[in-house]
Design an enzyme around this catalytic site. Structure first.
Site, PDB file in Angstrom:
ATOM      1  N   LYS A  35     -23.921   7.016   3.261  1.00  0.00           N
ATOM      2  CA  LYS A  35     -24.329   6.410   4.532  1.00  0.00           C
ATOM      3  C   LYS A  35     -23.845   7.230   5.727  1.00  0.00           C
ATOM      4  N   ALA A  83     -18.930   5.690  -3.393  1.00  0.00           N
ATOM      5  CA  ALA A  83     -19.071   5.199  -2.012  1.00  0.00           C
ATOM      6  C   ALA A  83     -18.253   3.929  -1.826  1.00  0.00           C
ATOM      7  N   THR A 139      -9.498   2.254  -8.262  1.00  0.00           N
ATOM      8  CA  THR A 139      -8.177   2.666  -7.778  1.00  0.00           C
ATOM      9  C   THR A 139      -7.055   1.950  -8.526  1.00  0.00           C
ATOM     10  N   ASP A 140      -5.864   2.542  -8.504  1.00  0.00           N
ATOM     11  CA  ASP A 140      -4.706   1.870  -9.117  1.00  0.00           C
ATOM     12  C   ASP A 140      -4.281   0.643  -8.310  1.00  0.00           C
ATOM     13  N   GLU A 141      -4.747   0.544  -7.043  1.00  0.00           N
ATOM     14  CA  GLU A 141      -4.288  -0.560  -6.185  1.00  0.00           C
ATOM     15  C   GLU A 141      -4.731  -1.926  -6.697  1.00  0.00           C
ATOM     16  N   TYR A 187      -8.630  -4.340   1.001  1.00  0.00           N
ATOM     17  CA  TYR A 187      -9.235  -3.179   0.327  1.00  0.00           C
ATOM     18  C   TYR A 187      -9.139  -3.338  -1.198  1.00  0.00           C
ATOM     19  N   ALA A 189      -8.545  -5.955  -2.969  1.00  0.00           N
ATOM     20  CA  ALA A 189      -9.274  -7.142  -3.441  1.00  0.00           C
ATOM     21  C   ALA A 189     -10.766  -6.822  -3.572  1.00  0.00           C
ATOM     22  N   SER A 190     -11.287  -6.041  -2.617  1.00  0.00           N
ATOM     23  CA  SER A 190     -12.720  -5.705  -2.682  1.00  0.00           C
ATOM     24  C   SER A 190     -12.997  -4.739  -3.838  1.00  0.00           C
ATOM     25  N   LYS A 191     -12.071  -3.812  -4.089  1.00  0.00           N
ATOM     26  CA  LYS A 191     -12.267  -2.890  -5.217  1.00  0.00           C
ATOM     27  C   LYS A 191     -12.153  -3.661  -6.540  1.00  0.00           C
ATOM     28  N   PRO A 242       4.084   8.598  12.278  1.00  0.00           N
ATOM     29  CA  PRO A 242       4.393   7.169  12.156  1.00  0.00           C
ATOM     30  C   PRO A 242       4.693   6.749  10.712  1.00  0.00           C
ATOM     31  N   TYR A 244       5.697   4.092   8.093  1.00  0.00           N
ATOM     32  CA  TYR A 244       5.703   2.623   8.018  1.00  0.00           C
ATOM     33  C   TYR A 244       7.011   2.131   7.401  1.00  0.00           C
ATOM     34  N   ASN A 286       7.749   7.847   0.086  1.00  0.00           N
ATOM     35  CA  ASN A 286       7.065   8.395   1.262  1.00  0.00           C
ATOM     36  C   ASN A 286       7.947   9.330   2.086  1.00  0.00           C
ATOM     37  N   ARG A 318       3.227  -1.703   7.449  1.00  0.00           N
ATOM     38  CA  ARG A 318       1.872  -2.187   7.129  1.00  0.00           C
ATOM     39  C   ARG A 318       2.002  -3.611   6.587  1.00  0.00           C
TER      40      ARG A 318
HETATM   41  P1  NAD Z   1     -13.688   8.327   1.693  1.00  0.00           P
HETATM   42  O1  NAD Z   1     -13.461   7.215   2.640  1.00  0.00           O
HETATM   43  O2  NAD Z   1     -13.181   9.693   2.020  1.00  0.00           O
HETATM   44  O3  NAD Z   1     -15.261   8.484   1.417  1.00  0.00           O
HETATM   45  C1  NAD Z   1     -16.095   7.383   1.215  1.00  0.00           C
HETATM   46  C2  NAD Z   1     -17.531   7.844   1.361  1.00  0.00           C
HETATM   47  O4  NAD Z   1     -18.386   6.707   1.135  1.00  0.00           O
HETATM   48  C3  NAD Z   1     -17.872   8.392   2.746  1.00  0.00           C
HETATM   49  O5  NAD Z   1     -18.611   9.581   2.637  1.00  0.00           O
HETATM   50  C4  NAD Z   1     -18.713   7.290   3.376  1.00  0.00           C
HETATM   51  O6  NAD Z   1     -19.688   7.763   4.304  1.00  0.00           O
HETATM   52  C5  NAD Z   1     -19.373   6.677   2.148  1.00  0.00           C
HETATM   53  N1  NAD Z   1     -19.782   5.280   2.370  1.00  0.00           N
HETATM   54  C6  NAD Z   1     -19.036   4.284   2.905  1.00  0.00           C
HETATM   55  N2  NAD Z   1     -19.752   3.154   2.979  1.00  0.00           N
HETATM   56  C7  NAD Z   1     -20.974   3.436   2.455  1.00  0.00           C
HETATM   57  C8  NAD Z   1     -22.146   2.671   2.246  1.00  0.00           C
HETATM   58  N3  NAD Z   1     -22.226   1.379   2.610  1.00  0.00           N
HETATM   59  N4  NAD Z   1     -23.222   3.272   1.670  1.00  0.00           N
HETATM   60  C9  NAD Z   1     -23.178   4.580   1.315  1.00  0.00           C
HETATM   61  N5  NAD Z   1     -22.101   5.352   1.524  1.00  0.00           N
HETATM   62  C10 NAD Z   1     -20.999   4.786   2.074  1.00  0.00           C
HETATM   63  O7  NAD Z   1     -13.109   7.822   0.299  1.00  0.00           O
HETATM   64  P2  NAD Z   1     -12.369   8.632  -0.870  1.00  0.00           P
HETATM   65  O8  NAD Z   1     -10.930   8.666  -0.573  1.00  0.00           O
HETATM   66  O9  NAD Z   1     -13.113   9.852  -1.148  1.00  0.00           O
HETATM   67  O10 NAD Z   1     -12.589   7.590  -2.072  1.00  0.00           O
HETATM   68  C11 NAD Z   1     -13.762   7.634  -2.864  1.00  0.00           C
HETATM   69  C12 NAD Z   1     -13.676   6.556  -3.923  1.00  0.00           C
HETATM   70  O11 NAD Z   1     -12.532   6.764  -4.738  1.00  0.00           O
HETATM   71  C13 NAD Z   1     -13.551   5.154  -3.356  1.00  0.00           C
HETATM   72  O12 NAD Z   1     -14.308   4.290  -4.167  1.00  0.00           O
HETATM   73  C14 NAD Z   1     -12.072   4.846  -3.469  1.00  0.00           C
HETATM   74  O13 NAD Z   1     -11.860   3.469  -3.609  1.00  0.00           O
HETATM   75  C15 NAD Z   1     -11.714   5.596  -4.734  1.00  0.00           C
HETATM   76  N6  NAD Z   1     -10.324   6.070  -4.835  1.00  0.00           N
HETATM   77  C16 NAD Z   1      -9.753   6.785  -3.817  1.00  0.00           C
HETATM   78  C17 NAD Z   1      -8.451   7.280  -3.972  1.00  0.00           C
HETATM   79  C18 NAD Z   1      -7.786   8.103  -2.895  1.00  0.00           C
HETATM   80  O14 NAD Z   1      -6.592   8.386  -3.003  1.00  0.00           O
HETATM   81  N7  NAD Z   1      -8.481   8.529  -1.863  1.00  0.00           N
HETATM   82  C19 NAD Z   1      -7.733   7.019  -5.150  1.00  0.00           C
HETATM   83  C20 NAD Z   1      -8.351   6.267  -6.163  1.00  0.00           C
HETATM   84  C21 NAD Z   1      -9.649   5.810  -5.997  1.00  0.00           C
HETATM   85  O1  DAU Z   2      -3.552   4.473  -4.733  1.00  0.00           O
HETATM   86  C1  DAU Z   2      -4.862   4.858  -4.487  1.00  0.00           C
HETATM   87  C2  DAU Z   2      -5.205   4.586  -3.044  1.00  0.00           C
HETATM   88  O2  DAU Z   2      -4.504   5.546  -2.266  1.00  0.00           O
HETATM   89  C3  DAU Z   2      -6.694   4.657  -2.761  1.00  0.00           C
HETATM   90  O3  DAU Z   2      -7.351   3.639  -3.488  1.00  0.00           O
HETATM   91  C4  DAU Z   2      -6.967   4.490  -1.260  1.00  0.00           C
HETATM   92  O4  DAU Z   2      -8.345   4.660  -1.006  1.00  0.00           O
HETATM   93  C5  DAU Z   2      -6.192   5.557  -0.521  1.00  0.00           C
HETATM   94  O5  DAU Z   2      -6.366   5.394   0.869  1.00  0.00           O
HETATM   95  C6  DAU Z   2      -4.694   5.494  -0.875  1.00  0.00           C
HETATM   96  O6  DAU Z   2      -4.108   4.286  -0.342  1.00  0.00           O
HETATM   97  P1  DAU Z   2      -2.653   4.292   0.352  1.00  0.00           P
HETATM   98  O7  DAU Z   2      -2.569   3.130   1.245  1.00  0.00           O
HETATM   99  O8  DAU Z   2      -1.587   4.479  -0.660  1.00  0.00           O
HETATM  100  O9  DAU Z   2      -2.781   5.689   1.190  1.00  0.00           O
HETATM  101  P2  DAU Z   2      -2.346   6.077   2.686  1.00  0.00           P
HETATM  102  O10 DAU Z   2      -2.515   7.560   2.783  1.00  0.00           O
HETATM  103  O11 DAU Z   2      -2.981   5.213   3.699  1.00  0.00           O
HETATM  104  O12 DAU Z   2      -0.786   5.760   2.685  1.00  0.00           O
HETATM  105  C7  DAU Z   2       0.113   6.364   1.772  1.00  0.00           C
HETATM  106  C8  DAU Z   2       1.493   5.768   2.011  1.00  0.00           C
HETATM  107  O13 DAU Z   2       1.982   6.229   3.282  1.00  0.00           O
HETATM  108  C9  DAU Z   2       1.511   4.263   2.072  1.00  0.00           C
HETATM  109  O14 DAU Z   2       2.713   3.781   1.509  1.00  0.00           O
HETATM  110  C10 DAU Z   2       1.480   3.957   3.571  1.00  0.00           C
HETATM  111  C11 DAU Z   2       2.240   5.122   4.164  1.00  0.00           C
HETATM  112  N1  DAU Z   2       1.798   5.555   5.513  1.00  0.00           N
HETATM  113  C12 DAU Z   2       0.461   5.804   5.706  1.00  0.00           C
HETATM  114  C13 DAU Z   2       0.004   6.209   6.940  1.00  0.00           C
HETATM  115  C14 DAU Z   2      -1.475   6.470   7.158  1.00  0.00           C
HETATM  116  C15 DAU Z   2       2.717   5.735   6.548  1.00  0.00           C
HETATM  117  O15 DAU Z   2       3.933   5.540   6.353  1.00  0.00           O
HETATM  118  N2  DAU Z   2       2.253   6.137   7.761  1.00  0.00           N
HETATM  119  C16 DAU Z   2       0.933   6.369   8.015  1.00  0.00           C
HETATM  120  O16 DAU Z   2       0.578   6.719   9.154  1.00  0.00           O
END
Ligand code: NAD
Ligand code: DAU
Length: 381
Positions: A35, A83, A139-141, A187, A189-191, A242, A244, A286, A318
């Site tokens: 999207k 997505a 995700t592991d969350e 987040y 909960a939705s996953k 920042p 947390y 962290n 957070r």
């Molecule tokens: P991201 O936010 O970087 O990318 C998400 C992508 O989905 C974007 O390109 C966005 O435009 C697209 N998107 C969002 N809403 C949409 C919609 N309604 N229709 C079509 N496209 C849409 O996310 P990411 O970090 O690359 O994560 C990708 C997937 O992996 C997610 O499902 C996330 O839950 C999962 N995941 C992420 C992590 C992580 O650490 N980032 C870890 C485990 C699992």
């Molecule tokens: O565990 C997998 C998940 O990891 C994915 O499913 C999510 O999509 C991805 O965003 C990530 O979630 P987290 O919440 O763990 O990632 P984030 O990078 O937001 O934060 C990592 C840790 O750092 C978390 O404990 C919160 C902390 N944090 C994060 C930010 C952005 C800070 O202390 N300061 C910050 O500004």
């Protein structure tokens, strides 16, 4: 042609998966459906956008009619679904967007694939590893949070071997594929809900599905609202970091290309209806991780050691901040032979270098809407 739909391919992990598949499988047609929300960026895929086996389609996964049309038009046999709305802090501010995309969007995609696959008897191309599959990336969350029973932990030994799991623990428990779901944030909960729908489509309609649950990814092309790219960018610009709460939360970090390799392997060889945990046994508190980032950025920028530590700013925690995530990925390692290729020390160096070398990419997305959103979100901290 094996026609694979990859959703969210313009995002962080999705772009690595698209790049891997387009380059590795010239016989497959890769359709990237995205999207292009604030997190989607076609600049992530510049190097492959002209390849003949690649097509980009801009669409919203929550639009059922569009999903029906696209799956039919491209005669899709395999789906890798990434997505999603992915940032926990945004989900706390705006849970409805997360329910719409992550839950309703996944449901629309499942239903459109089911209808098309029910309606067509066309045999799949006779090729090893090619099969009809709905592969959902989770995700592991969804498993909730683990306790920090060993707060001192053990200094990360920079290893990726499963056998060293017990040496690295910040607690006794790890998430297993059998761990009960217990999501805490909107987040997660939705996953979790989307994972349940995927499994329900297998159990009810016989849809061939696989779900994988991965730990925190890091690497190039991650949107700079997430910890690692945000902090690299802020250090470069001399802005506050920042942290947390007290910075004591623990996350388990995996290099994004290792996740993409696992997705490739599981897409081709994973067992239908099964679940695999993906992670590299690489837990970091962290604050310790932040110090490694500071040290690496300062060294690469030619600053004296410790120069940017003054930027560390402890801010309000957070809401509902999960204390510890730790993935046990031994099932994937033993059943399919996957293991991470990069040690963390190498991965973080590569990542920091990439962001410092790609300042234009960073500057392009940290202006405009993102900057306004960010200011609004953090101005009271
Ligand atoms: P991201 O936010 O970087 O990318 C998400 C992508 O989905 C974007 O390109 C966005 O435009 C697209 N998107 C969002 N809403 C949409 C919609 N309604 N229709 C079509 N496209 C849409 O996310 P990411 O970090 O690359 O994560 C990708 C997937 O992996 C997610 O499902 C996330 O839950 C999962 N995941 C992420 C992590 C992580 O650490 N980032 C870890 C485990 C699992
Ligand atoms: O565990 C997998 C998940 O990891 C994915 O499913 C999510 O999509 C991805 O965003 C990530 O979630 P987290 O919440 O763990 O990632 P984030 O990078 O937001 O934060 C990592 C840790 O750092 C978390 O404990 C919160 C902390 N944090 C994060 C930010 C952005 C800070 O202390 N300061 C910050 O500004």
């Amino acid at each position: 042609m094996y026609n694979i739909l990859i959703t969210g391919g313009a995002g962080f992990i999705g772009s690595h998966v698209v790049r891997l598949f387009v380059n590795k499988y010239p016989d497959y047609h890769i359709v990237n459906l995205d999207k292009l929300t604030y997190a989607g960026n076609l600049a992530n895929l510049k190097d492959i956008e002209d390849k003949p086996n690649y097509t980009f389609v801009k669409a919203d996964i929550a639009d059922l009619d569009e999903m029906r049309r696209i799956i039919k038009e491209y005669d899709i046999n395999g789906i890798i679904h990434l997505a999603a709305e992915s940032h926990v802090d945004r989900s706390i501010k705006d849970p409805f967007t997360f329910a719409r995309t992550n839950v309703m969007g996944t449901l629309a995609l499942l239903q459109a694939a089911k209808e098309y696959w029910d309606s067509t008897q066309a045999p799949l191309p006779p090729k090893g590893g090619v099969r009809r599959l709905f592969y959902h990336i989770s995700t592991d969350e969804v498993y909730g949070a683990l306790e920090l029973t060993n707060p001192e932990g053990v200094p990360a030994p920079f290893t990726t071997k499963a056998s060293s799991k017990d040496d690295m623990a910040y607690g006794k428990e790890f998430f297993l594929e059998t761990t009960k779901y217990n999501p805490h944030s909107p987040y997660s909960a939705s996953k979790a809900s989307s994972d349940h729908f995927v499994r329900a489509y297998h159990d009810t309609y016989g849809m061939p599905t696989i779900v994988t649950n991965c730990s925190n990814n890091y690497g190039p092309y991650q949107f700079p609202e997430k910890l690692i790219p945000l902090f690299i960018n802020n250090i470069r610009n001399g802005k506050p970091l920042p942290v947390y709460g007290k910075g004591e939360n623990v996350r388990d970090w995996l290099f994004v290309e290792d996740h993409a390799r696992a997705i490739d392997l599981i897409f081709h060889e994973g067992k239908i209806a099964d679940t695999y945990n993906i992670g590299g046994f690489n837990e970091w508190k962290n604050i310790d991780l932040i110090k490694v980032i500071i040290k690496t950025v300062d060294r690469l920028l030619g600053n004296p050691e410790g120069h940017s530590e003054k930027l560390i700013t402890f801010v309000t925690d957070r809401l509902g901040h999960d204390m510890r995530y730790a993935i046990d990925s031994r099932k994937l390692q033993s059943e399919l032979g996957w293991e991470p290729s990069l040690q963390f020390e190498e991965g973080i160096e590569k990542t920091v270098r990439w962001y410092l070398d790609n300042q234009e990419w960073m500057d392009n997305i940290t202006s405009g809407d993102y900057e306004r959103y960010y200011d609004d979100m953090y101005k009271n901290r």
